[in-house]
Design a protein around this motif. Structure first.
Motif, PDB file in Angstrom:
ATOM      1  N   THR A 119       6.174 -22.319  31.716  1.00  0.00           N
ATOM      2  CA  THR A 119       6.224 -22.739  30.578  1.00  0.00           C
ATOM      3  C   THR A 119       5.240 -21.664  29.322  1.00  0.00           C
ATOM      4  OG1 THR A 119       3.950 -24.562  31.145  1.00  0.00           O
ATOM      5  CG2 THR A 119       6.318 -25.167  31.328  1.00  0.00           C
ATOM      6  N   VAL A 120       3.894 -21.417  30.473  1.00  0.00           N
ATOM      7  CA  VAL A 120       3.084 -20.353  29.721  1.00  0.00           C
ATOM      8  C   VAL A 120       4.095 -19.357  29.414  1.00  0.00           C
ATOM      9  CG1 VAL A 120       0.759 -18.674  30.366  1.00  0.00           C
ATOM     10  CG2 VAL A 120       1.084 -21.027  30.597  1.00  0.00           C
ATOM     11  N   GLU A 121       4.813 -18.648  31.177  1.00  0.00           N
ATOM     12  CA  GLU A 121       5.321 -16.894  31.045  1.00  0.00           C
ATOM     13  C   GLU A 121       6.418 -17.165  30.159  1.00  0.00           C
ATOM     14  OE1 GLU A 121       7.025 -16.372  34.060  1.00  0.00           O
ATOM     15  OE2 GLU A 121       5.303 -16.445  35.329  1.00  0.00           O
ATOM     16  N   TYR A 122       7.235 -18.650  28.581  1.00  0.00           N
ATOM     17  CA  TYR A 122       7.879 -18.705  27.950  1.00  0.00           C
ATOM     18  C   TYR A 122       7.479 -18.026  26.711  1.00  0.00           C
ATOM     19  CZ  TYR A 122      12.070 -21.675  25.333  1.00  0.00           C
ATOM     20  OH  TYR A 122      12.668 -21.588  24.414  1.00  0.00           O
ATOM     21  N   ILE A 123       5.881 -18.750  26.685  1.00  0.00           N
ATOM     22  CA  ILE A 123       5.801 -17.801  25.083  1.00  0.00           C
ATOM     23  C   ILE A 123       5.471 -16.782  25.432  1.00  0.00           C
ATOM     24  CG2 ILE A 123       5.315 -20.310  24.973  1.00  0.00           C
ATOM     25  CD1 ILE A 123       2.621 -20.139  25.459  1.00  0.00           C
TER      26      ILE A 123
END
Length: 342
Positions: free
Chosen positions: A257-261
């Motif tokens: 979910t962090v990598e997505y941003i």
């Protein structure tokens, strides 16, 4: 003299009979040709139609599917035409999308040529929309500017009410190998991808039994599973951990979910990355991210709707694609120390 006269009369009678018979046969033959042509060329599909031709599918079954899905006309005529008037015709395996208005002749021509005459694209599971844009552009399927324009088009979204409701195509592009006619428009190509998602979803559940919110949240969870699980057998267990943590009000704390941003993929996230303020960051926010974070596979969707029943709240990678699962934080820490990954 009488014998000669008798022979002439007999000849005249025979000629007349032959002529009448020939005329009747010609009329019947002409009518038959007209009737076959009328069915083959004039009856058309009343709606878009998708069919997968698999090895061993019979011509009769194929025609039955067409007639049951909007192609009016006589199925016996269709069978006769394909079987006897198209020498050498065979059904070629593949996935075919036929547009509303296609007639039997058009359909048979495409299926007889097979996938070698169609354009092919394989969409891998787990691609984010921004990655999919690059992938389709690179493979000359849909140019980047056209894709961005389509997924921003409110009228195009209206084809799928749930997408219109959430204003996003993320999660709704089904990963699969597709074959389609090279002369269809870009919006039709994208429509094939999205329609396939709902076709596959409807195999898992009865869509009408769920609200938009319920379906959308399950798709978000499926996207998390897709990014977290490396082997199929763990997907349902990982799904159970996600739901167990949500029920207890725990933060999910999932790296994808962090990598997505992030603008670019990182092999390892830093402490600073985990503190990025974003509704997608499940390290600082409780609950699910606002949208799916990728386009999940069928197995991830299944796991999302039918998770395993466990009491697990944590998992940590072993470093080989599998995970240690635990019910308590203390147990989780022991596994973390044991893991080869950390």
């Amino acid at each position: 003299m009488k014998k000669e006269k008798f022979n002439k009369n007999q000849f005249k009678t025979s000629f007349k009979t032959i002529f009448i018979s020939f005329t009747l046969i010609l009329i019947l033959f002409s009518f038959l040709i007209f009737y076959i042509s009328f069915n083959v060329f004039f009856f058309k599909l009343s709606d878009d139609f998708f069919i997968e031709v698999y090895p061993g599918m019979t011509l009769k079954f194929f025609i039955e599917k067409l007639v049951n899905n909007g192609l009016s006309g006589n199925k016996n005529v269709y069978y006769f035409y394909a079987r006897f008037l198209k020498p050498g015709f065979v059904l070629k395996k593949g996935k075919y999308n036929f547009k509303k208005g296609s007639n039997f002749y058009n359909i048979i021509e495409v299926v007889g040529k097979g996938v070698s005459e169609l354009k092919k694209v394989t969409i891998p599971p787990g691609l984010k929309i921004k990655e999919l844009i690059e992938y389709l552009n690179k493979n000359k399927i849909i140019p980047e500017k056209d894709f961005i324009k389509l997924i921003s088009n409110k009228d195009f979204m209206k084809n799928w009410p749930i997408i219109e409701a959430y204003n996003s195509f993320e999660g709704f592009i089904f990963p699969e190998t597709y074959f389609y006619s090279p002369d269809i428009k870009y919006e039709e190509v994208l429509k094939i991808f999205v329609d396939e998602f709902f076709r596959q979803l409807n195999k898992i559940i009865n869509i009408n039994d769920y609200s938009f919110k319920e379906i959308y949240e399950r798709i978000i969870v499926a996207s998390l599973i897709e990014e977290e699980a490396f082997i199929e057998s763990e997907k349902e267990i990982i799904a159970s951990v996600i739901y167990n943590r949500l029920k207890k009000g725990m933060r999910l704390e999932l790296c994808p979910t962090v990598e997505y941003i992030l603008p670019k993929h990182k092999k390892f996230l830093t402490y600073e990355d985990l503190l990025i303020k974003s509704p997608y960051n499940t390290y600082i926010n409780k609950g699910l991210p606002p949208t799916p974070i990728c386009n999940p596979s069928l197995s991830s969707l299944k796991a999302s709707f039918y998770p395993a029943q466990t009491e697990f709240l944590f998992y940590v990678s072993k470093g080989d694609g599998t995970h240690f699962f635990s019910k308590s934080f203390e147990e989780h820490l022991r596994y973390k120390r044991k893991s080869n990954y950390y």
